[in-house]
Design a protein around this motif. Sequence first.
Motif, PDB file in Angstrom:
ATOM      1  N   PHE A 302       7.667  11.051   0.588  1.00 23.64           N
ATOM      2  CA  PHE A 302       7.700  11.035  -0.871  1.00 23.64           C
ATOM      3  C   PHE A 302       7.653   9.608  -1.397  1.00 23.64           C
ATOM      4  CE2 PHE A 302      10.173  10.805  -4.841  1.00 23.64           C
ATOM      5  CZ  PHE A 302       9.368  11.600  -5.648  1.00 23.64           C
ATOM      6  N   ILE A 303       8.419   8.708  -0.794  1.00 23.17           N
ATOM      7  CA  ILE A 303       8.401   7.307  -1.229  1.00 23.17           C
ATOM      8  C   ILE A 303       6.990   6.734  -1.122  1.00 23.17           C
ATOM      9  CG2 ILE A 303       9.233   4.994  -0.663  1.00 23.17           C
ATOM     10  CD1 ILE A 303      11.889   6.325   0.193  1.00 23.17           C
ATOM     11  N   ALA A 304       6.284   7.073  -0.047  1.00 23.31           N
ATOM     12  CA  ALA A 304       4.898   6.618   0.109  1.00 23.31           C
ATOM     13  C   ALA A 304       4.005   7.206  -0.977  1.00 23.31           C
ATOM     14  CB  ALA A 304       4.381   6.998   1.493  1.00 23.31           C
ATOM     15  N   GLU A 305       4.257   8.469  -1.335  1.00 20.71           N
ATOM     16  CA  GLU A 305       3.489   9.104  -2.417  1.00 20.71           C
ATOM     17  C   GLU A 305       3.737   8.402  -3.745  1.00 20.71           C
ATOM     18  OE1 GLU A 305       1.335  11.515  -2.699  1.00 20.71           O
ATOM     19  OE2 GLU A 305       1.399  12.694  -0.867  1.00 20.71           O
ATOM     20  N   VAL A 306       4.978   8.011  -4.015  1.00 24.76           N
ATOM     21  CA  VAL A 306       5.291   7.298  -5.254  1.00 24.76           C
ATOM     22  C   VAL A 306       4.554   5.964  -5.295  1.00 24.76           C
ATOM     23  CG1 VAL A 306       7.126   6.178  -6.583  1.00 24.76           C
ATOM     24  CG2 VAL A 306       7.506   8.450  -5.605  1.00 24.76           C
ATOM     25  N   ASP A 307       4.533   5.256  -4.180  1.00 24.73           N
ATOM     26  CA  ASP A 307       3.786   3.990  -4.124  1.00 24.73           C
ATOM     27  C   ASP A 307       2.307   4.217  -4.462  1.00 24.73           C
ATOM     28  OD1 ASP A 307       6.034   2.567  -3.398  1.00 24.73           O
ATOM     29  OD2 ASP A 307       5.631   2.674  -1.244  1.00 24.73           O
ATOM     30  N   ARG A 308       1.743   5.297  -3.932  1.00 23.99           N
ATOM     31  CA  ARG A 308       0.334   5.609  -4.197  1.00 23.99           C
ATOM     32  C   ARG A 308       0.130   5.955  -5.669  1.00 23.99           C
ATOM     33  NH1 ARG A 308      -2.104   9.881  -5.289  1.00 23.99           N
ATOM     34  NH2 ARG A 308      -0.318  11.214  -4.764  1.00 23.99           N
ATOM     35  N   MET A 309       1.042   6.737  -6.249  1.00 21.79           N
ATOM     36  CA  MET A 309       0.937   7.115  -7.664  1.00 21.79           C
ATOM     37  C   MET A 309       0.919   5.886  -8.566  1.00 21.79           C
ATOM     38  SD  MET A 309       3.779  10.107  -8.073  1.00 21.79           S
ATOM     39  CE  MET A 309       4.112  11.272  -6.767  1.00 21.79           C
ATOM     40  N   VAL A 310       1.776   4.923  -8.243  1.00 28.61           N
ATOM     41  CA  VAL A 310       1.882   3.722  -9.071  1.00 28.61           C
ATOM     42  C   VAL A 310       0.579   2.931  -9.044  1.00 28.61           C
ATOM     43  CG1 VAL A 310       2.984   1.451  -9.121  1.00 28.61           C
ATOM     44  CG2 VAL A 310       4.380   3.517  -8.988  1.00 28.61           C
ATOM     45  N   VAL A 311      -0.027   2.800  -7.875  1.00 28.59           N
ATOM     46  CA  VAL A 311      -1.301   2.081  -7.765  1.00 28.59           C
ATOM     47  C   VAL A 311      -2.377   2.770  -8.594  1.00 28.59           C
ATOM     48  CG1 VAL A 311      -3.164   1.442  -6.182  1.00 28.59           C
ATOM     49  CG2 VAL A 311      -0.773   1.094  -5.497  1.00 28.59           C
ATOM     50  N   GLU A 312      -2.452   4.087  -8.508  1.00 28.12           N
ATOM     51  CA  GLU A 312      -3.460   4.846  -9.250  1.00 28.12           C
ATOM     52  C   GLU A 312      -3.207   4.785 -10.754  1.00 28.12           C
ATOM     53  OE1 GLU A 312      -3.603   8.784  -7.686  1.00 28.12           O
ATOM     54  OE2 GLU A 312      -4.548   8.167  -5.794  1.00 28.12           O
ATOM     55  N   LEU A 313      -1.925   4.847 -11.150  1.00 23.01           N
ATOM     56  CA  LEU A 313      -1.586   4.795 -12.575  1.00 23.01           C
ATOM     57  C   LEU A 313      -2.019   3.475 -13.182  1.00 23.01           C
ATOM     58  CD1 LEU A 313       0.015   6.448 -14.769  1.00 23.01           C
ATOM     59  CD2 LEU A 313       1.944   4.969 -14.223  1.00 23.01           C
ATOM     60  N   GLN A 314      -1.752   2.388 -12.496  1.00 20.68           N
ATOM     61  CA  GLN A 314      -2.121   1.068 -13.004  1.00 20.68           C
ATOM     62  C   GLN A 314      -3.641   0.935 -13.089  1.00 20.68           C
ATOM     63  OE1 GLN A 314       0.321  -2.678 -12.350  1.00 20.68           O
ATOM     64  NE2 GLN A 314      -1.158  -2.819 -10.684  1.00 20.68           N
ATOM     65  N   ARG A 315      -4.348   1.491 -12.137  1.00 23.97           N
ATOM     66  CA  ARG A 315      -5.812   1.411 -12.123  1.00 23.97           C
ATOM     67  C   ARG A 315      -6.437   2.249 -13.235  1.00 23.97           C
ATOM     68  NH1 ARG A 315      -7.747   4.471  -7.273  1.00 23.97           N
ATOM     69  NH2 ARG A 315      -7.462   6.174  -8.759  1.00 23.97           N
ATOM     70  N   ASP A 316      -5.894   3.447 -13.457  1.00 20.04           N
ATOM     71  CA  ASP A 316      -6.535   4.404 -14.357  1.00 20.04           C
ATOM     72  C   ASP A 316      -6.107   4.281 -15.815  1.00 20.04           C
ATOM     73  OD1 ASP A 316      -7.710   5.354 -12.071  1.00 20.04           O
ATOM     74  OD2 ASP A 316      -6.347   7.076 -11.865  1.00 20.04           O
ATOM     75  N   ARG A 317      -4.920   3.709 -16.066  1.00 26.01           N
ATOM     76  CA  ARG A 317      -4.366   3.745 -17.427  1.00 26.01           C
ATOM     77  C   ARG A 317      -4.354   2.400 -18.122  1.00 26.01           C
ATOM     78  NH1 ARG A 317      -3.336   8.932 -19.646  1.00 26.01           N
ATOM     79  NH2 ARG A 317      -3.097  10.362 -17.870  1.00 26.01           N
ATOM     80  N   GLY A 318      -4.732   1.327 -17.409  1.00 25.48           N
ATOM     81  CA  GLY A 318      -4.776   0.017 -18.048  1.00 25.48           C
ATOM     82  C   GLY A 318      -3.414  -0.556 -18.370  1.00 25.48           C
TER      83      GLY A 318
END
Length: 416
Positions: A302-318
């Motif tokens: 789950f912690i690894a999934e959260v790290d992945r979510m954060v990277v995608e959020l920053q990329r997709d949402r500006g």
Amino acid sequence: MRQTNLPVNAARIADNIKGLARLTEPDRPYTRRAFTPMFLEGRAFLDRQFKAAGLETRIDASGNLIGRRKGRKSGLGTIMLGSHSDTVPEGGRFDGIAGVAAALEVARALDDAGIRLDHDLEIVDFLAEEVSIFGVSCIGSRGMAGLIPDGWFSRSEGELTLRQGIIDAGGDPSRIAQLKRTDIRAFLELHIEQGPVLENERRDIGIVTAIAGITRIEIFVEGQADHAGTTPMGARRDALVAGAALVADVERVARRMAQGEGHFTATVGEFEIEPNAANVVPSRARLLIDARAERREDMERFIAEVDRMVVELQRDRGVTVSSPKILSDNMPTPADTTVMAALEASAENAGARFRRMASGAGHDTAWMARISRSAMIFVPCREGRSHTPDEWAENDDIALGAAVLFGAVRRLDAEL
């Protein structure tokens, strides 16, 4: 069919629970927070009940109330039963309290049956299992295990320090470290489930396989404050919208992981935004994730999934998203297999319908497991509700749980 000739007295259990329920802050049922005069009144009530049951009572260095029933053979060690009598504000009549009442009834039932164990038996009411006014929990069980951090004693609420609070409860903080218990051969705790599984499945007893590890993760989302009426929708860097997307991702991943073999939950329990004004695009959001896992490998995934979510959020949402910060990370606590086996055999003998299950909530058992073979059982509570004045458990269910403890204690007395 459930047996009706149980070795315990259900009426005595009910009387003890009702006796504590009457001791509550006016207009705040049922409130007896640790380190308050009302809590000490509850302690005095329990001390009288322990003594009436023939137990030798004392307060240990950590402020735990202990009643002792001496065994036939010296040097074998102690079998300990118990829970806690403190409550959350406007909490319930059964959380912790049912476990103390059931444990006391085991001692009384042994007397009724004329049974003297080989091991010493101790009944314990732990100090401050719930989150206390000092912002920390499980103070008594941590202390018994010698695991209270030194820095905690100076924690304060107003002019009262935790050190003085333990002293006021009858303890001696200066002796906690050297009085870590090494003689406890088994610890057993009965508790209401605080969830709906047993009631929904019409099971009498939950045999707890593990107490879930709890990890709390803090994340900040940085956007840009702009006028809510004039900034075009396509030109915004809205921290709230990005944060809300992250909340949805946490729930989606948690739902998927909850379908696995072990217990798993994740909740965004705190969410704050700035500047929090109706006519301003939010510039900042703070999230706090509470994740709980029976299996450590699930938490790491789950912690690894959260790290992945954060990277995608920053990329997709500006927006700019901080690296997830782990504020606390407690490991899961598996139950001892020998004690679990004794509980399961006793449940079968009592005619109880039982199932294995993990605990998503923390308990004193998690700290006792550091120094002793430990396990616990759950009994049903209505609609799974807890930490509310509406909390309710049927006394017959608690009595059956006490009978399971009774049988397990006798088995462990012979096996350990």
